[in-house]
Each structure stands twice: as C-alpha cells, then as structure tokens.
Design an enzyme around this catalytic site. Structure first.
Site, PDB file in Angstrom:
ATOM      1  N   CYS A  21       0.815  -1.228   0.000  1.00  0.00           N
ATOM      2  CA  CYS A  21       0.000   0.000   0.000  1.00  0.00           C
ATOM      3  C   CYS A  21       0.843   1.271   0.000  1.00  0.00           C
ATOM      4  O   CYS A  21       0.334   2.351  -0.273  1.00  0.00           O
ATOM      5  CB  CYS A  21      -0.947   0.016   1.188  1.00  0.00           C
ATOM      6  SG  CYS A  21      -1.947  -1.450   1.326  1.00  0.00           S
ATOM      7  N   HIS A  73      -3.324   7.227   2.946  1.00  0.00           N
ATOM      8  CA  HIS A  73      -3.752   5.946   2.378  1.00  0.00           C
ATOM      9  C   HIS A  73      -5.108   5.589   2.983  1.00  0.00           C
ATOM     10  O   HIS A  73      -5.315   5.689   4.188  1.00  0.00           O
ATOM     11  CB  HIS A  73      -2.703   4.875   2.698  1.00  0.00           C
ATOM     12  CG  HIS A  73      -3.166   3.492   2.410  1.00  0.00           C
ATOM     13  ND1 HIS A  73      -3.827   3.160   1.241  1.00  0.00           N
ATOM     14  CD2 HIS A  73      -3.088   2.341   3.131  1.00  0.00           C
ATOM     15  CE1 HIS A  73      -4.127   1.877   1.268  1.00  0.00           C
ATOM     16  NE2 HIS A  73      -3.692   1.352   2.403  1.00  0.00           N
ATOM     17  N   ASN A  98     -10.320  -0.123   0.492  1.00  0.00           N
ATOM     18  CA  ASN A  98      -8.861  -0.015   0.465  1.00  0.00           C
ATOM     19  C   ASN A  98      -8.351  -0.574  -0.867  1.00  0.00           C
ATOM     20  O   ASN A  98      -8.415  -1.776  -1.104  1.00  0.00           O
ATOM     21  CB  ASN A  98      -8.287  -0.810   1.650  1.00  0.00           C
ATOM     22  CG  ASN A  98      -6.770  -0.785   1.695  1.00  0.00           C
ATOM     23  OD1 ASN A  98      -6.118  -0.324   0.754  1.00  0.00           O
ATOM     24  ND2 ASN A  98      -6.208  -1.282   2.782  1.00  0.00           N
TER      25      ASN A  98
HETATM   26  O1  UT7 Z   1      -3.565  -1.190   3.679  1.00  0.00           O
HETATM   27  C1  UT7 Z   1      -3.123  -1.840   4.823  1.00  0.00           C
HETATM   28  C2  UT7 Z   1      -3.993  -3.045   5.039  1.00  0.00           C
HETATM   29  N1  UT7 Z   1      -4.614  -3.272   6.263  1.00  0.00           N
HETATM   30  C3  UT7 Z   1      -5.174  -2.391   7.130  1.00  0.00           C
HETATM   31  O2  UT7 Z   1      -5.105  -1.234   7.048  1.00  0.00           O
HETATM   32  C4  UT7 Z   1      -5.969  -2.996   8.246  1.00  0.00           C
HETATM   33  C5  UT7 Z   1      -5.710  -2.390   9.578  1.00  0.00           C
HETATM   34  N2  UT7 Z   1      -6.620  -2.946  10.557  1.00  0.00           N
HETATM   35  C6  UT7 Z   1      -7.924  -2.606  10.618  1.00  0.00           C
HETATM   36  O3  UT7 Z   1      -8.394  -1.794   9.845  1.00  0.00           O
HETATM   37  C7  UT7 Z   1      -8.747  -3.217  11.724  1.00  0.00           C
HETATM   38  O4  UT7 Z   1      -7.931  -4.025  12.534  1.00  0.00           O
HETATM   39  C8  UT7 Z   1      -9.957  -4.034  11.217  1.00  0.00           C
HETATM   40  C9  UT7 Z   1     -11.001  -3.124  10.608  1.00  0.00           C
HETATM   41  C10 UT7 Z   1      -9.506  -5.058  10.193  1.00  0.00           C
HETATM   42  C11 UT7 Z   1     -10.614  -4.759  12.399  1.00  0.00           C
HETATM   43  O5  UT7 Z   1     -10.909  -3.843  13.442  1.00  0.00           O
HETATM   44  P1  UT7 Z   1     -10.447  -4.163  14.935  1.00  0.00           P
HETATM   45  O6  UT7 Z   1     -10.853  -3.000  15.760  1.00  0.00           O
HETATM   46  O7  UT7 Z   1      -8.994  -4.489  14.923  1.00  0.00           O
HETATM   47  O8  UT7 Z   1     -11.352  -5.399  15.299  1.00  0.00           O
HETATM   48  P2  UT7 Z   1     -10.950  -6.929  15.602  1.00  0.00           P
HETATM   49  O9  UT7 Z   1     -10.218  -7.551  14.468  1.00  0.00           O
HETATM   50  O10 UT7 Z   1     -10.337  -7.006  16.964  1.00  0.00           O
HETATM   51  O11 UT7 Z   1     -12.397  -7.572  15.665  1.00  0.00           O
HETATM   52  C12 UT7 Z   1     -13.406  -7.140  16.580  1.00  0.00           C
HETATM   53  C13 UT7 Z   1     -14.592  -8.087  16.445  1.00  0.00           C
HETATM   54  C14 UT7 Z   1     -14.213  -9.556  16.514  1.00  0.00           C
HETATM   55  O12 UT7 Z   1     -15.238 -10.239  17.209  1.00  0.00           O
HETATM   56  P3  UT7 Z   1     -15.056 -10.672  18.744  1.00  0.00           P
HETATM   57  O13 UT7 Z   1     -13.849 -11.554  18.760  1.00  0.00           O
HETATM   58  O14 UT7 Z   1     -14.863  -9.395  19.497  1.00  0.00           O
HETATM   59  O15 UT7 Z   1     -16.345 -11.378  19.037  1.00  0.00           O
HETATM   60  C15 UT7 Z   1     -14.203  -9.982  15.071  1.00  0.00           C
HETATM   61  O16 UT7 Z   1     -14.460 -11.366  14.923  1.00  0.00           O
HETATM   62  O17 UT7 Z   1     -15.207  -7.904  15.157  1.00  0.00           O
HETATM   63  C16 UT7 Z   1     -15.344  -9.170  14.504  1.00  0.00           C
HETATM   64  N3  UT7 Z   1     -15.248  -8.990  13.072  1.00  0.00           N
HETATM   65  C17 UT7 Z   1     -16.311  -8.756  12.292  1.00  0.00           C
HETATM   66  N4  UT7 Z   1     -17.632  -8.649  12.570  1.00  0.00           N
HETATM   67  C18 UT7 Z   1     -18.465  -8.400  11.546  1.00  0.00           C
HETATM   68  C19 UT7 Z   1     -14.145  -8.990  12.292  1.00  0.00           C
HETATM   69  N5  UT7 Z   1     -14.472  -8.769  11.008  1.00  0.00           N
HETATM   70  C20 UT7 Z   1     -15.814  -8.621  10.986  1.00  0.00           C
HETATM   71  C21 UT7 Z   1     -16.740  -8.372   9.954  1.00  0.00           C
HETATM   72  N6  UT7 Z   1     -18.044  -8.245  10.302  1.00  0.00           N
HETATM   73  N7  UT7 Z   1     -16.370  -8.201   8.680  1.00  0.00           N
END
Ligand code: UT7
Length: 310
Positions: free
Chosen positions: A112, A235, A265
């Site tokens: 990215c 980004h 993204n």
């Molecule tokens: O270009 C560079 C590429 N990558 C990035 O920029 C990604 C950077 N990271 C992020 O943007 C965030 O980490 C995410 C948006 C991917 C996730 O947000 P988070 O605040 O880190 O949440 P998490 O992964 O800790 O997940 C929180 C909850 C989990 O459930 P539990 O364990 O709390 O019950 C996940 O299973 O959200 C759940 N979850 C979802 N729920 C509904 C994860 N993905 C989804 C989804 N829909 N798509």
C-alpha cells in the site's frame, strides 16, 4: 529544481459491491463495516479486466492530463502487488500498450506504500536530469487474492488504478520532502500465501503510530509547521487510522481526503485515486501544501510533502 506532478488520472471498475451485498455472502453487517472501517462500497473488476488493463486506463488519463506524449516518457514505474503475472511486469505491458517506446519499465513492490515509493523514485530520476518525464501508476486487483471466506479481510479491499506523470515544476512547487521506511520484522502481519492474510490489530497499531509520525517528519523536513499544511491525503485503509493522523496534524475534517467510503482499500491505488477526485472537486488548489502518507505490507511506509502546481 523540483520534481512535481504534471498530470493525474484514475480508473475504477464500474461494478459496485456494497456492504449489503456482502451481508448476503458472509457473517457481517453494513453497520459493523461502516463503523469499524468507514467503507460503504467498493469496486470489483470483471474477470477479463486484469491489473494491466486498469493501469492502462489510468495511465492514458494521466498522460492526456499532463500534455506529455507517450514517446517523451523516460521511465514507467508501476506500484502493485497484484500484477497480471510474476513477469513480464505490468510496467512493460503498459510500455507497449501506451506506445511509450523510449521508456524503461519496472514494477515496484511496496504494497500500500507503493505509490509513495514510486513517486520518490520518479523524483530522483527527474531531479538528476536522467529522465524528463516519469509515469507512476498505483494499481491493484486485490479481489483476485482476497479470501472471500474470511470476513476479517474480505470486507476491506477494492480494485482500481491511479496514475501521475512526474516532471520538472517551477521553483518552490513540487515535492519538498519525503520519507520512506520499512520494517521487515512486521512482514508476518500482512502477506500473501495464495490469498491475502492479515493480523488486522497489529497492522492497525503500526499504522496509527507510523502515519502520524511520518506526516510530521516530512513537514519538518520541508521546513514547515503543521499549521502550514492545507490538505492531507492519507492511504485509505480505515477511517479510524486516517482520523488518527488527521488529529495528529490538528487539521479540520474538511482538510483530509476521504474516498474510502466509495472504493474501500485499493492499496497502492488509493492515494492517486483520491488525488484525482480531490482535484476534480476543487479540494486541492495551486500552491496548497499537501501531505501524502501511506503504509502497508512489508511493513513499509512513505510520506511526501508537496506544494501543488506546475
Ligand atoms: O492497507 C493496509 C492493510 N490493512 C489495514 O489497514 C488494516 C488495519 N486494521 C484494521 O483496519 C482493523 O484491525 C480491522 C477493521 C480489520 C478490524 O478492526 P479491529 O478494531 O482491529 O477489530 P478486531 O479484528 O479485533 O475484531 C473485533 C470483532 C471480533 O469479534 P469478537 O472476537 O470481538 O467477538 C471480530 O471477529 O469484530 C469481529 N469482526 C467482524 N464482525 C463483523 C471482524 N471482522 C468482521 C466483519 N463483520 N467483517
């Protein structure tokens, strides 16, 4: 003598995949995606629209916009992690399709942050008078490496391309400063093993820290203060990460580019696509001080401070 951007272009596929469409395919919700990422919809390329095709459309747009002819381009740099195939490179395919017969060509792999790496590389060749014009393209067809069974990643990404023609600009304008960086120890948090695999939490923490810091570093290197910044183009990975860097610079909300809701993204394409939309909407004007900042798999990062205009 400074290198700057002479023309820009973009291409996004016409097919829109909304959060509601994703709700039907996996255990997710429009509300979760909007709140946690800021994404409402993304563009997905058709099977017969590969990375080089999207790159071509964006490049044609940028070349036209710059007033430069394809034969005058000395180098083509394509930032992508989703090339049509490992080789020949997307840049050589473009070289042929554009009729840029005098151009050298290579792809840049910095995920990215790839467009930042490409622009900074272009600047070196222009300012050393090696080439008059360098075409830089950021392009991804992330849909072909997305694991559509993994809700942690499938909701985040989109396809598209953005391009810029880099050349000499008048005194005081163009790229004023830059920073590029890498931390290979973080490679395990975001990589491709057939499909894309990510530890979102770790990438999130890194991005919040690095985006703000790199933005501050390039402002300082340009001899400016954060009060001098007119516009921030981060980004487009996650609205919460983008907001953290905006707050670090103390900028009001209208001074930060936001296209993530429309395109998701798009990795290396997100910054140039945003720039094209911002220019069209009059958000970027001549003599504005703009900060671009990106981060991605590698881990890599890059930031540029630029005074807009030719
Ligand atoms: O270009 C560079 C590429 N990558 C990035 O920029 C990604 C950077 N990271 C992020 O943007 C965030 O980490 C995410 C948006 C991917 C996730 O947000 P988070 O605040 O880190 O949440 P998490 O992964 O800790 O997940 C929180 C909850 C989990 O459930 P539990 O364990 O709390 O019950 C996940 O299973 O959200 C759940 N979850 C979802 N729920 C509904 C994860 N993905 C989804 C989804 N829909 N798509």
């Amino acid at each position: 003598m400074n290198a700057g951007i002479l023309g820009v272009g973009k291409y996004v596929p016409s097919h829109i995949l909304t959060n509601e469409d994703l709700e039907k395919r996996m255990d997710t919700s429009d509300e979760w995606i909007r709140t946690m990422t800021g994404i409402e919809e993304r563009r997905i390329a058709a099977d017969d629209m590969d990375t080089s095709h999207m790159a071509y459309h964006a490049a044609v747009d940028a070349i036209e916009n710059s007033g430069v002819s394809p034969e005058e381009i000395g180098l083509i740099l394509v930032a992508t992690v989703t090339p049509d195939r490992p080789f020949p490179s997307v840049s050589t395919m473009l070289q042929e399709q554009l009729g840029a017969k005098n151009a050298a060509a290579m792809d840049v792999s910095a995920a990215c942050a790839g467009f930042m790496y490409g622009l900074v590389t272009a600047k070196q060749f222009v300012e050393s008078s090696s080439y008059d014009y360098v075409l830089v393209v950021g392009v991804e067809k992330l849909s072909k490496i997305t694991d559509w069974d993994d809700r942690n990643t499938a909701v985040l990404f989109g396809d598209g391309a953005g391009a810029a023609v880099v050349g000499r600009v008048s005194e005081g304008r163009g790229i004023l400063s830059f920073e590029l960086g890498a931390d290979g120890s973080g490679g395990k948090h975001l990589y491709q093993d057939e499909k894309l695999i990510m530890n979102g939490r770790e990438v999130f923490k890194f991005a919040v820290r690095q985006m703000g810091q790199s933005a501050m570093n390039v402002i300082e290197k340009a001899g400016l203060d954060k009060e001098d910044v007119d516009y921030l183009i981060p980004h487009q990975a996650n609205i919460r990460i983008m907001e953290a860097s905006r707050e670090r610079l103390g900028l009001p909300i209208e001074k930060m580019s936001k296209t993530i809701h429309k395109y998701g993204n798009t990795s290396a394409a997100s910054i140039p696509i945003s720039l094209v939309d911002d220019l069209a909407e009059g958000k970027v004007k001549d003599d504005d001080v703009i900060v671009f900042v990106g981060f991605g798999g590698g881990l890599t990062w890059g930031a540029i401070c630029m005074r807009w205009g030719k």
